[in-house]
Every structure is written in C-alpha cells, then in structure tokens.
Scaffold this motif. Sequence first.
Motif, short mmCIF file in Angstrom:
data_model
loop_
_atom_site.label_atom_id
_atom_site.label_comp_id
_atom_site.label_asym_id
_atom_site.label_seq_id
_atom_site.Cartn_x
_atom_site.Cartn_y
_atom_site.Cartn_z
N ASP A 1 0.82 -1.21 0.00
CA ASP A 1 0.00 0.00 0.00
C ASP A 1 0.85 1.26 0.00
O ASP A 1 0.33 2.35 -0.22
CB ASP A 1 -0.92 0.01 1.22
N ARG B 1 -3.09 -2.76 10.44
CA ARG B 1 -2.63 -1.94 9.31
C ARG B 1 -1.14 -1.64 9.41
O ARG B 1 -0.52 -1.23 8.42
CB ARG B 1 -3.41 -0.64 9.25
N GLY C 1 1.56 -6.58 5.28
CA GLY C 1 0.11 -6.78 5.36
C GLY C 1 -0.25 -7.90 6.31
O GLY C 1 0.52 -8.84 6.51
#
Length: 397
Positions: free
Chosen positions: A42, A207, A212
Amino acid sequence: MQNVDELLEYAVGSGYVSGAVAMASAPGRGTYSSASGTASRDGGRISDDTIFEISSMVRPILTAAALQLVDAGKLALDEPLGAILPGMQAAHRLAGFDRAGSPMLCAARGALTLRTLLSHTSGLHSGTWGDAMPRAEASLDISRRVASTPLLFDPGSRWHYGGDLGIVGVIIERVVGMPVADYLRDGVFEPLGMRDTGFYVEYSARRRVAGGWRGLASTPGETAFYSTPRDYFDFMRAVLSRDGCLLSSNSFELMQRNQIGELTVPKVLRLESVDVPGEVNFYPEIRLYPGTECKWSLGFMVSAEAVSGGPSAGSLTCAAPSSAYCWIDPDSGVAGLLFARRSPGCPDLVDALFADLQQTVYEGHSVPPPAEPRRRHVLERLFEGWSKESWATWWPM
C-alpha cells in the motif's frame, strides 16, 4: 550514525528489500533509529513502530520468562521434567540402525531438565513436540510424545536445535496456571513497555503489520509471534543493562554466558550426515559469522571469538530467517537490530545487510579518522550500478 541511513537507503534503492528498520545504541551515544522503504504494498512508510512477524525471536523472551520463575523459586534448572509434567521421561535414545535400516534403541542416560531445553542439549527433535507453542491439553500430549519417541542423543551430550522451546511454553503454563501469552504480557511486556509484542495483533493495529496482515505464521506448524523494532529493542536494552525489573543478576549471567561448555554450535548444515529427518540441525543464526566458533547461552547464540569489524567475543545474537536480527555486545556496550521486508522474487541477501549494519555501527562507534576512506559494503560492491529495473529483469516481481 548517518552511514546507517545511507546503508538502508542503498539497500532499498537496489530493490532487494522493500523496507528496513535499524536501531543501535552505544555508550555515550544514546539510541539511534533509522528506517527506509515501505511497510507494505500500500506504500505506507516503514518505521520502528511497524509490526513484524519474528516468530523465532521469541526464544530469548521465553527464556527470560522461564528464568523469572527460577528466580521466584517456582522452577529449578536441573530438576527432572517429570516432576513438572508427569510422564515426561524419555526412556530411550537412538543408537543407530541395523542392516535392514531399522532404528536401534538403547536406554537414555541423563534427565530432561529445563537447563537442557533452554540450552538446546535435550536430544529432542521436532517430531517429539509438534507445534511450536502450547495449546489446550498440550502438556499431556507432549508427555506422551516424549515418552514414546526416542531422543537423538543423551541429554547434555550434544547441541541440537529442535523442539525445546515449545515445551518450555507448556512448562510455564503448568507452573503459573495461565496461558503463556498472558504470563509474557504480565511478566515481560508490560514491565518493559512492549505494547505491540505478542502472539496476536489487535484489529486496530493490523494496518501496521509489515507486508500486510496474514493472520498465520509464515512457517507451517509454528505459532506466529509479533513485535516492533522499538519494542524488541527495549527488551534488548534490558538484557544489556541487566535491568533488575526483568531478572536477577544470576539469571542474566545464564543468558549472557556460554552454557554448553566444550560443545559447539555447528556453522554448516551437513545433510550427508543425517540419518533421520529429526537430525537436520538448522537454526536461524546458522549463516551468521561463518568463520567464528559459536556457543549457546540460555536464549542466545554466543560468539566465542570476536567478529572481524563487528561484535566482540561473548556477543549475543538472535535471528528470525530473512526478516529480523539482533545482537548484544556486553563487553563494548553496543547493541543493534535489523528488521527487514524482502522484495518478492529477489535473492535473500538480508544476512549480508545485517553484517554491513554491524560494520557500520562499529565504525561509527570507534570514530575513525576523517581522512580514512569509508570501506564499501559487500552489497555495494556486489550490486554497484544495479537499479530497480535491473532487478526486475532478472528477478521479476
């Protein structure tokens, strides 16, 4: 320690790690923290607050928890385990094989004790204990397995990395009457302020997990253990400073000094000498310090000799393969750790990065003359000129 920043930035820029965190301390210099790269796909920045799965590095923490119970008089290092876990006696050991290839057994000499478990000299192997950490009714199950499965050798006669620490967790549960996770929280994590360490990650913190949240240990059969670089470094500082809120002086001696005598820890994995799968003697630190003789304390690998450009003789090391490494150097007062997230498809060079980190920390601690050129690190020499595009050509993501 500006060179640590440069080292991590180079490692991330070369593409073989997606992110890395290093922390170190030295007398008179306080604690230094450096981070480079991302914590997950991310794109969030990695930091000393990122949560890593570092299952193998629970070993010194479990050792400290067991030694707390020794300090309290609730456990004895040399008491036969059968007094704690009824039926926990290994009656036989492997003596060899007959011409038909069937195992030959003989009576085992010596008792299984907490000391043999913590020093990896028990003779147990992974087939004896199953899962890495205790579960419901585990003590009865493990006792049966030990009684029915021969040892690889007489307790105390060899060093072998196997199923020892799983049984230590069961022993702690039996003695304190609570899950080992709860005891570690009360006895180790809360006193040291380790708020993000344990066998479970709260939903609100997932998070922050490097790579992950997966919810399962990366190694089959192993219970996941999590921590942040900041938390784990707090534990390391407690060991280095012999913090009395954790252990007695005598127990710190057991964690910081050779406890296997003349025995040595193997530095090479020799599969040709293995007769049965349980004899495979692989442990997470095996590739570190290949030219240095190593011993074992209760909890750590101990360098019997100084490492060139790195830790002094008597330094302590612990590792989780390809993801987390730490060392504690009691003689010089230096300590450091590396938590890293490998890039998918890239070769495993995190061991080399750890060696470079140690060299960089000790160069900074000794303060070499300014005119002396900085030595190029192994990774810089090996991958000079390589870009992320080069990596993608040879090791597609």
